[in-house]
Write a protein that holds these residues in place. Structure first.
Motif, PDB file in Angstrom:
ATOM      1  N   ALA A   1      60.340 -11.619 -52.994  1.00 38.07           N
ATOM      2  CA  ALA A   1      61.742 -11.965 -52.752  1.00 38.07           C
ATOM      3  C   ALA A   1      62.059 -13.346 -53.296  1.00 38.07           C
ATOM      4  CB  ALA A   1      62.030 -11.952 -51.253  1.00 38.07           C
ATOM      5  N   SER A   2      63.268 -13.504 -53.800  1.00 37.21           N
ATOM      6  CA  SER A   2      63.774 -14.829 -54.150  1.00 37.21           C
ATOM      7  C   SER A   2      64.535 -15.359 -52.952  1.00 37.21           C
ATOM      8  CB  SER A   2      64.675 -14.746 -55.387  1.00 37.21           C
ATOM      9  OG  SER A   2      63.878 -14.544 -56.544  1.00 37.21           O
ATOM     10  N   PHE A   3      64.505 -16.676 -52.781  1.00 39.93           N
ATOM     11  CA  PHE A   3      64.977 -17.253 -51.528  1.00 39.93           C
ATOM     12  C   PHE A   3      65.991 -18.360 -51.721  1.00 39.93           C
ATOM     13  CE2 PHE A   3      64.773 -20.394 -48.124  1.00 39.93           C
ATOM     14  CZ  PHE A   3      64.853 -19.611 -46.983  1.00 39.93           C
ATOM     15  N   ASN A   4      67.020 -18.312 -50.885  1.00 39.60           N
ATOM     16  CA  ASN A   4      67.905 -19.446 -50.676  1.00 39.60           C
ATOM     17  C   ASN A   4      68.384 -19.365 -49.241  1.00 39.60           C
ATOM     18  OD1 ASN A   4      71.111 -20.295 -50.734  1.00 39.60           O
ATOM     19  ND2 ASN A   4      69.780 -21.718 -51.842  1.00 39.60           N
ATOM     20  N   ALA A   5      68.326 -20.470 -48.528  1.00 41.75           N
ATOM     21  CA  ALA A   5      68.594 -20.437 -47.089  1.00 41.75           C
ATOM     22  C   ALA A   5      70.022 -19.995 -46.796  1.00 41.75           C
ATOM     23  CB  ALA A   5      68.328 -21.813 -46.472  1.00 41.75           C
ATOM     24  N   ARG A   6      70.949 -20.411 -47.648  1.00 41.13           N
ATOM     25  CA  ARG A   6      72.357 -20.089 -47.423  1.00 41.13           C
ATOM     26  C   ARG A   6      72.633 -18.604 -47.660  1.00 41.13           C
ATOM     27  NH1 ARG A   6      76.726 -18.735 -46.771  1.00 41.13           N
ATOM     28  NH2 ARG A   6      78.715 -19.862 -46.743  1.00 41.13           N
ATOM     29  N   GLY A   7      72.056 -18.077 -48.744  1.00 40.86           N
ATOM     30  CA  GLY A   7      72.484 -16.738 -49.121  1.00 40.86           C
ATOM     31  C   GLY A   7      71.450 -15.671 -48.875  1.00 40.86           C
ATOM     32  N   ARG A   8      70.224 -16.048 -48.612  1.00 39.95           N
ATOM     33  CA  ARG A   8      69.185 -15.020 -48.640  1.00 39.95           C
ATOM     34  C   ARG A   8      67.968 -15.485 -47.846  1.00 39.95           C
ATOM     35  NH1 ARG A   8      69.641 -10.408 -51.259  1.00 39.95           N
ATOM     36  NH2 ARG A   8      67.756  -9.348 -51.980  1.00 39.95           N
ATOM     37  N   PHE A   9      68.212 -15.696 -46.580  1.00 40.60           N
ATOM     38  CA  PHE A   9      67.147 -16.169 -45.699  1.00 40.60           C
ATOM     39  C   PHE A   9      66.268 -15.003 -45.251  1.00 40.60           C
ATOM     40  CE2 PHE A   9      65.278 -17.529 -41.704  1.00 40.60           C
ATOM     41  CZ  PHE A   9      65.004 -18.872 -41.886  1.00 40.60           C
ATOM     42  N   GLU A  10      66.922 -13.944 -44.849  1.00 38.37           N
ATOM     43  CA  GLU A  10      66.170 -12.826 -44.240  1.00 38.37           C
ATOM     44  C   GLU A  10      65.232 -12.139 -45.229  1.00 38.37           C
ATOM     45  OE1 GLU A  10      65.753 -12.129 -41.144  1.00 38.37           O
ATOM     46  OE2 GLU A  10      67.096 -13.776 -40.589  1.00 38.37           O
ATOM     47  N   ALA A  11      65.558 -12.248 -46.534  1.00 39.16           N
ATOM     48  CA  ALA A  11      64.717 -11.577 -47.530  1.00 39.16           C
ATOM     49  C   ALA A  11      63.273 -12.041 -47.464  1.00 39.16           C
ATOM     50  CB  ALA A  11      65.281 -11.833 -48.926  1.00 39.16           C
ATOM     51  N   ALA A  12      63.077 -13.252 -46.962  1.00 40.90           N
ATOM     52  CA  ALA A  12      61.728 -13.806 -46.952  1.00 40.90           C
ATOM     53  C   ALA A  12      60.968 -13.482 -45.669  1.00 40.90           C
ATOM     54  CB  ALA A  12      61.804 -15.328 -47.112  1.00 40.90           C
ATOM     55  N   ARG A  13      61.675 -12.918 -44.720  1.00 44.79           N
ATOM     56  CA  ARG A  13      61.088 -12.671 -43.397  1.00 44.79           C
ATOM     57  C   ARG A  13      59.794 -11.866 -43.522  1.00 44.79           C
ATOM     58  NH1 ARG A  13      62.646 -15.634 -39.527  1.00 44.79           N
ATOM     59  NH2 ARG A  13      64.793 -14.893 -39.372  1.00 44.79           N
ATOM     60  N   GLY A  14      58.734 -12.496 -43.135  1.00 42.65           N
ATOM     61  CA  GLY A  14      57.459 -11.798 -43.099  1.00 42.65           C
ATOM     62  C   GLY A  14      56.851 -11.478 -44.448  1.00 42.65           C
ATOM     63  N   ALA A  15      57.482 -11.931 -45.520  1.00 33.64           N
ATOM     64  CA  ALA A  15      56.946 -11.607 -46.847  1.00 33.64           C
ATOM     65  C   ALA A  15      55.653 -12.371 -47.118  1.00 33.64           C
ATOM     66  CB  ALA A  15      57.978 -11.926 -47.918  1.00 33.64           C
ATOM     67  N   ASP A  16      54.859 -11.852 -48.041  1.00 38.60           N
ATOM     68  CA  ASP A  16      53.613 -12.529 -48.414  1.00 38.60           C
ATOM     69  C   ASP A  16      53.810 -13.469 -49.586  1.00 38.60           C
ATOM     70  OD1 ASP A  16      51.937 -11.544 -46.516  1.00 38.60           O
ATOM     71  OD2 ASP A  16      51.410  -9.753 -47.681  1.00 38.60           O
ATOM     72  N   ALA A  17      54.866 -13.232 -50.347  1.00 35.83           N
ATOM     73  CA  ALA A  17      55.102 -14.081 -51.513  1.00 35.83           C
ATOM     74  C   ALA A  17      56.607 -14.210 -51.707  1.00 35.83           C
ATOM     75  CB  ALA A  17      54.480 -13.472 -52.765  1.00 35.83           C
TER      76      ALA A  17
ATOM     77  N   VAL B   1      64.129 -28.882 -51.933  1.00 35.03           N
ATOM     78  CA  VAL B   1      63.180 -29.300 -50.896  1.00 35.03           C
ATOM     79  C   VAL B   1      63.519 -28.718 -49.517  1.00 35.03           C
ATOM     80  CG1 VAL B   1      62.203 -31.298 -49.691  1.00 35.03           C
ATOM     81  CG2 VAL B   1      62.447 -31.327 -52.201  1.00 35.03           C
ATOM     82  N   PRO B   2      64.749 -28.879 -49.027  1.00 30.49           N
ATOM     83  CA  PRO B   2      65.043 -28.249 -47.727  1.00 30.49           C
ATOM     84  C   PRO B   2      64.905 -26.726 -47.781  1.00 30.49           C
ATOM     85  CG  PRO B   2      67.018 -29.286 -48.681  1.00 30.49           C
ATOM     86  CD  PRO B   2      65.870 -29.695 -49.519  1.00 30.49           C
ATOM     87  N   GLU B   3      65.153 -26.144 -48.925  1.00 32.25           N
ATOM     88  CA  GLU B   3      65.007 -24.687 -49.052  1.00 32.25           C
ATOM     89  C   GLU B   3      63.555 -24.265 -48.845  1.00 32.25           C
ATOM     90  OE1 GLU B   3      67.810 -23.064 -49.357  1.00 32.25           O
ATOM     91  OE2 GLU B   3      69.008 -24.875 -49.760  1.00 32.25           O
ATOM     92  N   ASN B   4      62.623 -25.062 -49.375  1.00 34.11           N
ATOM     93  CA  ASN B   4      61.213 -24.739 -49.167  1.00 34.11           C
ATOM     94  C   ASN B   4      60.848 -24.782 -47.688  1.00 34.11           C
ATOM     95  OD1 ASN B   4      59.221 -24.422 -51.637  1.00 34.11           O
ATOM     96  ND2 ASN B   4      60.856 -25.776 -52.332  1.00 34.11           N
ATOM     97  N   VAL B   5      61.395 -25.763 -46.998  1.00 34.41           N
ATOM     98  CA  VAL B   5      61.119 -25.865 -45.560  1.00 34.41           C
ATOM     99  C   VAL B   5      61.632 -24.621 -44.836  1.00 34.41           C
ATOM    100  CG1 VAL B   5      61.636 -27.168 -43.462  1.00 34.41           C
ATOM    101  CG2 VAL B   5      61.131 -28.384 -45.606  1.00 34.41           C
ATOM    102  N   ASP B   6      62.834 -24.218 -45.182  1.00 33.75           N
ATOM    103  CA  ASP B   6      63.392 -23.025 -44.533  1.00 33.75           C
ATOM    104  C   ASP B   6      62.615 -21.768 -44.916  1.00 33.75           C
ATOM    105  OD1 ASP B   6      65.461 -24.364 -43.159  1.00 33.75           O
ATOM    106  OD2 ASP B   6      66.665 -24.431 -45.001  1.00 33.75           O
ATOM    107  N   ALA B   7      62.162 -21.713 -46.149  1.00 34.46           N
ATOM    108  CA  ALA B   7      61.399 -20.536 -46.573  1.00 34.46           C
ATOM    109  C   ALA B   7      60.114 -20.399 -45.758  1.00 34.46           C
ATOM    110  CB  ALA B   7      61.084 -20.628 -48.068  1.00 34.46           C
TER     111      ALA B   7
ATOM    112  N   ARG C   1      59.763 -16.660 -53.633  1.00 32.11           N
ATOM    113  CA  ARG C   1      60.057 -17.664 -54.655  1.00 32.11           C
ATOM    114  C   ARG C   1      61.334 -18.401 -54.288  1.00 32.11           C
ATOM    115  NH1 ARG C   1      62.909 -17.705 -60.236  1.00 32.11           N
ATOM    116  NH2 ARG C   1      64.137 -16.126 -59.153  1.00 32.11           N
ATOM    117  N   VAL C   2      61.249 -19.695 -54.087  1.00 31.87           N
ATOM    118  CA  VAL C   2      62.455 -20.508 -53.908  1.00 31.87           C
ATOM    119  C   VAL C   2      63.053 -20.673 -55.302  1.00 31.87           C
ATOM    120  CG1 VAL C   2      63.330 -22.800 -53.333  1.00 31.87           C
ATOM    121  CG2 VAL C   2      61.619 -21.700 -51.867  1.00 31.87           C
ATOM    122  N   VAL C   3      64.289 -20.269 -55.455  1.00 33.32           N
ATOM    123  CA  VAL C   3      64.862 -20.275 -56.804  1.00 33.32           C
ATOM    124  C   VAL C   3      65.013 -21.695 -57.323  1.00 33.32           C
ATOM    125  CG1 VAL C   3      65.965 -18.009 -56.671  1.00 33.32           C
ATOM    126  CG2 VAL C   3      67.187 -20.056 -55.814  1.00 33.32           C
ATOM    127  N   SER C   4      65.270 -21.819 -58.615  1.00 31.28           N
ATOM    128  CA  SER C   4      65.265 -23.126 -59.282  1.00 31.28           C
ATOM    129  C   SER C   4      66.362 -24.048 -58.754  1.00 31.28           C
ATOM    130  CB  SER C   4      65.474 -22.933 -60.777  1.00 31.28           C
ATOM    131  OG  SER C   4      66.828 -22.651 -61.031  1.00 31.28           O
TER     132      SER C   4
END
Ligand SMILES: NC(=O)c1ccc[n+]([C@@H]2O[C@H](COP(=O)([O-])OP(=O)(O)OC[C@H]3O[C@@H](n4cnc5c(N)ncnc54)[C@H](O)[C@@H]3O)[C@@H](O)[C@H]2O)c1
Ligand SMILES: NC(=O)c1ccc[n+]([C@@H]2O[C@H](COP(=O)([O-])OP(=O)(O)OC[C@H]3O[C@@H](n4cnc5c(N)ncnc54)[C@H](O)[C@@H]3O)[C@@H](O)[C@H]2O)c1
Ligand SMILES: NC(=O)c1ccc[n+]([C@@H]2O[C@H](COP(=O)([O-])OP(=O)(O)OC[C@H]3O[C@@H](n4cnc5c(N)ncnc54)[C@H](O)[C@@H]3O)[C@@H](O)[C@H]2O)c1
Ligand SMILES: NC(=O)c1ccc[n+]([C@@H]2O[C@H](COP(=O)([O-])OP(=O)(O)OC[C@H]3O[C@@H](n4cnc5c(N)ncnc54)[C@H](O)[C@@H]3O)[C@@H](O)[C@H]2O)c1
Lengths: 337, 337, 337, 337
Positions: free
Chosen positions: C118-134, C306-312, C136-139
């Protein structure tokens, strides 16, 4: 007629080719290109025969609809001398090919001195190339330093030269070179290798250099100090330098304040590509206090070695003497501002 | 013969003077300079008569040993039209002088539109200048946008154009302009004044512009979006633009990647001063998705308005039509790559 | 306590490490370095345990007198999640190592989307990372675009977004990156890959991007156009954006005119490293004409992810919800200007 | 407690204010601002009382909703010493105001030496300021040269120093300063005024300087040659400089290659604003051949004069001796890397 080939048609190769083509005693047999990019059109416009630098890329030229007159080997067999203008370090790899074809070769300053029998500068070291099979025209920085230091040493004696070279980061068309917002000690160790390279031309002249790399593309700037063995006044030094063919004294009254205006001045003068083949010494900067001479000079890295290559060709292949060769080169190109 | 004077011999003035001197139907009577700096030598080399732009600086020229043919007023009395190439904003102050001498005048894009009866671009608005006493050739950016948008509008209809202008911070010889390591929203407000300026040429074309200033000296870069009224494919747009005289499609295969290489391409082509009079549209960038066209174009700020000034002279002083004038200008200068 | 390791302690890694160390619900177990350069001292000052990123360079650390807590594998075995901050493209080569150690991993935007589930952004796509093994915080660019477009789409609907990205050529400490005096279309083809990358976060949002590379090191600048599905006035958009946590509206009255002043503003505010974690939207630039919104935003490439990585990290390893995670991250770091 | 005011809250003023506020023996009574831009917020965050620098702009502050504690005159009446940090040249115009209020004043290096009774550097010239009414802290370049040359002269004797100063074109937040793509001899005449300015601190030291201006914002770079009166080896010089409090030897092994990495190193060390108060001498560059010492040093123009201002305050207002003052300043700020 001296038959000349140019291997590598980039920044330096384009200019050397044009300069050779302008000599009445030389024929430009052809130039090589490594790939069919926009340089191909430049060669075609000028009617230069094109050869593939690398045999296995011949297809690429065909695919791009570019006619070739042959490959490097064909060019080498058709010339009296080849001027290697391949990227820094590639010349050394080309050397065995030139030898295999028994073609005398001129290399550029990006190669180690060891690539050739002699390092060359028309002002200081013309005879060294006489009849040699492999000659290296020293780099843009070394060429400029040699031109400046030779007359100073002959006239006043140089006790010690100390030069800070603020080098351009890349040429105008190189988008992948930096730095962007930094001045980089490069090399970080002082003295840099530029001093020893000057000694390839002026062996006994004590010179220490320190080199920086800056975010500019137009010219190098040298901050020069020379402790002389006598104490001329500033005016005498100015006159001495003004007498040198390949030194341009940037007139104080001209309102030229940097490399941009210098290039505009060259373009105003109708110079092809806005080239400045001469060292550009800032007249206002020339100053002697005691035996310490100071001055700034700018060096157009793309251009200053071009007349030297022409002279190196004559030195290797004829018995024309230095003064005569330099005079011919200067006249045909229009060196002297 | 149309007798022409150029008031202000700087970046634009030098080029306009050369272009006028190259026209068989025009005579360059002379150029003015505000001070005796290195530009004086450029004029002298070309045999251009020199006039003092500012009367009370006549002494400075004498002190510098420069011969003058007179002052601005003398030049104005001897010409059919004067091209004002003074610094931005100074043209407006010169306007009453031209009126007092009854000399029709062409102003540059650094002046407000109100300085003249008509704004001019040869492609989109030639007739507006017919017989006018005061015409303004629009700025380098507006000229380039007009050239691009006119054919798109004529062929497909433009619903809306949106352009980001990444402007060069200063010309190559201007050492006191920045920014150094910054991209500056300039103006910070969007849309910028460039859109309304395009509407001086193409009155009904909806165009919004946003402008930035960048630490480069070579060219402006425009990132263009045009929502068309129909949906041509990318190839059709490419062909349309390729047919335009003053647009150069930078060929994808050429390996040109930025302004530096573009300028080298121009120098390879033997262009004086390496000038690019044409909009340089990156072929590879042209892309239509739905009715949205995207492309990048580069603009050589020092050069693109030059052929327009030549055409403006004809529009004001003759009855030659647009097509004929443009053809003559293009042929004499060599416009078209 | 979530146990976190950072693999690669460079521009991004240093900042992620500091941000993790500041979270009450996380423990920074250690960071890796590929070589014992000055970054080692930074880690030591902060008391971060150091591991060798590459096993066969362990000697180099010993030679430099640097104590290691182990190698990458040791770190992976000791953590709940590793944040890969290796150079672009290296993350993909590290992925199998993380899998072999069964360690969930977060990758950065320099990797292809395919590196992770999953690609991740806290604002638009937080849940996509839930429980994932891998994950990617987008650029940096995609993160900034997602933060801006998400609220616009939710509130007004986005018919089409068109963005010109004027990207910084290199980070401040990268001396070998260019360009020096050029704006480079990069990629030359439009639309660029940045639009599709936004669609990894906001799948249905129509967005076309065009990308340039500029000689600046401080920030990216985005020139944004969004055709909305309704026509709010400029003030409403301003208020909407002002309400977003990770968007900073640069106040018109502040006299901030570029990235340099923005960074000074951040330093004035006591930000570590002068970091701007927020999108910096120029208030004065926000403008709606019809349904066309325009604005400029600046993006601090080193900081916004940086804050996105923390949220991820929280999304992958806990059941804390998005709003709660973002609030915690913002508070601990001090996000919001 | 020494009561201190800062007049002019820009690049230098902000830093001096913070440094004063950090001294246990000083109270920062307030700072002035000329207009209510973003600096106001910085002062407010730190709780600094704000005064209007210019009386007739008081309204602007009111209009911007900014509370003032008074005007410059009020601040002057409340302090023991004012530190003038107004733009270069403005300090001289402020001098009579300080005199009228009988407030001892410290000026910065942008003013002529004549503005004050004494020029100041803590290393070389602390006592000169003792009890003076007007003192000038020398410029960033002169401060750095004095710090470097003083110990060399004391230990080995300096026969002659020759320095090329490659100066930054503008500070990071100054978008209107150039050059963009040029290295400008500035002044074109050599030697420059920087040498005589060093002699305000070290009167008998023979030093010639040549100055260039470069398109960078981060730091100045000095290329230094010193002909010593004895011939130490490079290691001895390194040790001598390593012992100096306000000189940082950039370790060869650290992999720091330019100003960008140096600033990152400072940020890594937690320095506020990434400030480098120390001369940054490149360890690898230190080299002695015969009696000729060479080295490069970088100077953070925004920061190196800050501890000097703190010491100047003590020199003027107390009887604390140089060593004690420097030690206190260093400790409170954290000078020494
Ligand atoms: N550019 C300068 O400022 C400058 C100044 C003085 C000396 N030099 C030296 O001149 C030489 C050429 O430098 P340049 O700046 O012209 O480089 P360049 O990259 O501009 O041109 C090199 C050309 O050689 C071609 N080439 C690549 N591989 C080749 C091969 N195997 N055989 C033949 N040609 C090949 C390239 O396609 C290119 O056209 C180098 O030794 C350089 O150090 C350069
Ligand atoms: N440079 C560009 O990129 C560019 C592009 C398009 C249009 N323009 C416009 O063209 C005009 C000229 O710009 P430029 O870039 O050539 O400026 P410039 O500064 O290069 O040249 C202006 C010249 O006018 C001279 N001058 C000064 N005062 C004068 C006076 N009172 N009367 C006559 N001449 C005077 C100056 O000495 C100088 O030689 C401006 O309106 C500018 O906005 C410039
Ligand atoms: N710098 C930016 O502007 C930026 C912004 C957003 C995302 N990113 C992405 O973040 C990632 C890291 O970029 P960066 O700018 O921090 O790079 P960087 O070069 O500053 O740091 C990378 C670090 O990784 C280390 N490293 C090298 N090989 C390694 C290996 N095999 N294993 C672990 N570490 C190794 C390097 O020594 C260096 O310290 C990239 O994917 C990049 O695209 C960068
Ligand atoms: N910036 C440097 O690199 C540097 C280094 C060493 C010394 N200096 C010297 O320090 C002094 C200040 O320079 P700076 O870089 O901080 O300038 P700056 O422009 O950053 O700051 C000057 C401040 O003074 C304010 N100001 C304007 N007019 C004023 C007035 N009449 N009275 C009081 N304040 C006024 C401005 O608003 C601004 O905030 C100059 O003498 C400069 O030469 C600067």
């Amino acid at each position: 007629m001296i038959r000349v080939g140019v291997n590598g048609y980039g920044t330096i190769g384009k200019r050397v080719a044009d300069a050779v083509a302008a000599q009445p005693d030389m024929t430009l047999v052809g130039v090589t290109k490594a790939s069919p990019d926009y340089g191909v059109e430049a060669a075609a416009r000028r009617g230069y025969d094109l050869y593939a630098a690398v045999e296995d890329r011949v297809e690429d030229f065909a695919a791009a609809g570019v006619d070739l007159s042959g490959i490097l080997g064909d060019l080498l067999d058709a010339v009296d001398v080849v001027v290697d203008c391949a990227p820094s370090g590639v010349g050394e790899r080309n050397a065995p090919v030139y030898e295999a074809h028994d073609t005398p070769a001129i290399f550029q300053g990006g190669e180690d001195a060891a690539v050739a029998e002699a390092s060359f500068n028309a002002r200081g070291r013309f005879e060294a190339a006489r009849g040699a099979d492999a000659v290296r025209v020293v780099s843009c920085n070394t060429t400029a330093l040699s031109r400046l230091l030779a007359p100073l040493d002959e006239t006043y004696g140089v006790e010690k030269a100390r030069v800070t070279l603020v080098r351009r980061g890349g040429d105008p068309s190189e988008t992948d070179r930096g730095p962007i917002n930094d001045i980089v000690p490069d090399p970080a160790a002082v003295p840099s290798h530029h001093g020893p390279d000057v000694n390839e031309i002026l062996p006994d002249l004590p010179v220490d250099t320190a080199a920086l790399k800056a975010p500019v593309t137009g010219m190098h700037t040298h901050s020069v100090n020379v402790t002389l063995e006598s104490d001329p006044d500033s005016g005498a030094v100015r006159d001495l330098l003004a007498d040198e063919d390949r030194i341009f004294l940037v007139p104080e009254a001209a309102g030229i304040d940097g490399a941009g205006a210098l290039k505009e001045y060259a373009a105003d003068a109708g110079r092809p590509r806005g080239d400045l083949w001469e060292n550009c010494v800032w007249e206002e900067s020339i100053s002697v206090t005691g035996r310490d001479l100071y001055l700034f000079q700018n060096v157009h890295q793309e251009a200053d070695v071009v007349p030297e290559n022409v002279d190196a060709i004559r030195a290797m292949t004829t018995d024309v003497d230095a003064a005569e060769s330099v005079a011919r080169t200067n006249e045909t190109l229009g060196v002297g501002l």
